[in-house]
Write a protein that holds these residues in place. Structure first.
Motif, PDB file in Angstrom:
ATOM      1  N   ARG A  11       0.844  -1.206   0.000  1.00 52.56           N
ATOM      2  CA  ARG A  11       0.000   0.000   0.000  1.00 52.56           C
ATOM      3  C   ARG A  11       0.872   1.246   0.000  1.00 52.56           C
ATOM      4  N   ARG A  18       1.195   6.685  -6.758  1.00 57.79           N
ATOM      5  CA  ARG A  18       0.015   7.522  -7.029  1.00 57.79           C
ATOM      6  C   ARG A  18       0.321   9.002  -6.794  1.00 57.79           C
ATOM      7  N   ASN A 138      -7.377  -5.072  -4.934  1.00 55.24           N
ATOM      8  CA  ASN A 138      -7.578  -4.147  -3.819  1.00 55.24           C
ATOM      9  C   ASN A 138      -6.256  -3.732  -3.173  1.00 55.24           C
ATOM     10  N   GLN A 141      -4.219  -1.900  -6.435  1.00 56.32           N
ATOM     11  CA  GLN A 141      -5.012  -0.874  -7.121  1.00 56.32           C
ATOM     12  C   GLN A 141      -4.466  -0.509  -8.504  1.00 56.32           C
TER      13      GLN A 141
END
Ligand code: AMP
Length: 282
Positions: A11, A18, A138, A141
C-alpha cells in the motif's frame, strides 16, 4: 526493484506511485517464470509507468489432490528474470499475510462461464482465482492487469467479475507464448519426463490441425472436436482430460461453428496436467 512481502508495504509503495500521478500495471502470477510471464510484464511495461508482479501460489485455487505442495518455486531466479524486463516491484506475500486468521469471504462466479472446461474439472478453482485476484486488485489498485490467453477461461472469468462488480481496472489479455516446437510455455512443463516432453507438442499440433480444417471450410463442431481428440488419443503417453469447443467469448455450446469459437484442451502426462487453446474463426 523492490521485493515486497506485506500488504501494508505494498500500500505504501502504491501510495508513493500515485502521489507522482503514475499509472500501475499488475501482473498476477504463481512464479517460476518463463517467457510467457515475461511477455505479460513487457506488455505492462509498455503501457504503464510502474509494473508490479505478484508471485503467490494461492492455496484457495488448488483442489485437495492437486499439486499445491509440489508447485515449483524459485524466488531468486524469478527476481533476476523480472529485473531483466524492468519490473518495479515483486509482491510475494506468505499465506498468513493473504489469509490472516483463516478466511470467510469468497467471490463465487456464476456457472455460465465456470461449469465447463477447467471449471468443471477443478471444482472451486475459479472461486479461488476470483477471490485472490480481487484481493490483489484491492491491494495493488492497478490501472491495468495482465493475464495470459493460455488460461482463456480465466481471462473471461476475470473480465466478467470486473464488469459485474464495477472494478476500476482494465483487463489486458496477452497472446500465448510457445516453445519452438509449439508447446505452450508453462511452469508445469517442468513435471514432464524427457519422453513426455518430446510428445507434449501434440496439444498444439492437434489444435492447428483443427484450425486448418476450419480454414478449408469445416464447420461441424463434432468433427472439429474429434480431429483433436483422435490425434491426442493416438499418443500413448497422453491422457485426454477434456477437449471442448464453445462460442467465444460467451462459452455457449455449439453444433455449428459461427464467427469465433474457443477450442480448448487439457491433457495429462502422468501427474502433469497441461492446457492449451486456440481461437477459431469461421
Ligand atoms: P501462472 O503463474 O501459471 O498462474 O500464470 C500467470 C499468468 O501468466 C497467467 O495470466 C497466465 O495465463 C500467464 N501465462 C502462463 N503461461 C503463459 C504463456 N505460455 N503465454 C502467455 N501467458 C502465459
Amino acid at each position: 526493484m523492490q521485493i515486497i512481502k506485506t500488504v501494508s508495504e505494498m500500500r505504501a509503495f502504491i501510495n508513493g506511485v500515485r502521489a507522482q500521478n503514475k499509472t500501475v500495471g499488475l501482473v498476477p502470477t504463481m512464479g517460476y517464470f518463463h517467457q510467457g510471464h515475461l511477455s505479460l510484464m513487457e506488455n505492462a511495461k509498455r503501457q504503464c509507468d510502474v509494473v508490479v508482479t505478484s508471485i503467490y501460489v494461492n492455496p484457495l485455487q488448488f483442489g485437495p489432490k492437486e499439486d499445491l505442495a509440489s508447485y515449483p518455486r524459485d524466488l531468486q531466479r524469478d527476481t533476476e528474470m523480472a529485473k531483466t524486463v524492468g519490473v518495479d516491484a515483486i509482491f510475494t506475500p506468505e499465506d498468513k499475510e493473504m489469509y490472516p486468521g483463516g478466511f470467510d469471504t469468497t467471490v463465487v462466479m456464476g456457472e455460465t462461464l465456470t461449469n465447463k472446461l477447467c471449471g468443471s474439472r477443478r471444482p472451486g478453482h475459479f472461486t479461488g482465482v476470483a477471490t485472490v485476484v480481487i484481493k490483489l486488485f484491492n491491494i495493488a489498485q492497478p490501472d491495468r492487469a495482465y493475464f495470459g490467453q493460455k488460461d482463456a477461461q480465466q481471462v473471461l472469468v476475470i473480465n466478467r467479475m470486473v464488469q459485474d462488480l464495477n472494478i476500476n481496472v482494465e483487463v489486458v489479455s496477452v497472446p500465448i507464448v510457445r516453445e519452438n516446437d509449439g508447446l505452450a510455455m508453462s511452469s508445469r512443463n517442468i513435471y514432464l519426463t524427457p519422453a513426455q516432453r518430446r510428445v507434449a507438442p501434440i496439444l498444439y499440433q492437434s489444435l492447428l490441425q483443427a484450425k486448418e480444417e476450419v480454414e478449408k471450410g469445416q464447420r461441424d463442431a463434432t468433427f472439429i472436436y474429434s480431429i483433436v481428440a483422435d490425434k491426442i488419443k493416438s499418443e500413448p503417453l497422453a491422457e485426454v482430460d477434456y477437449v471442448e469447443l464453445y462460442s467465444y467469448p460467451d462459452l455457449k455450446s455449439i453444433g455449428t461453428l459461427k464467427e469465433k469459437a474457443l477450442l480448448a484442451v487439457a491433457v495429462k502426462f502422468g501427474g502433469a496436467r497441461l492446457i492449451d487453446n486456440i481461437i477459431l474463426e469461421a
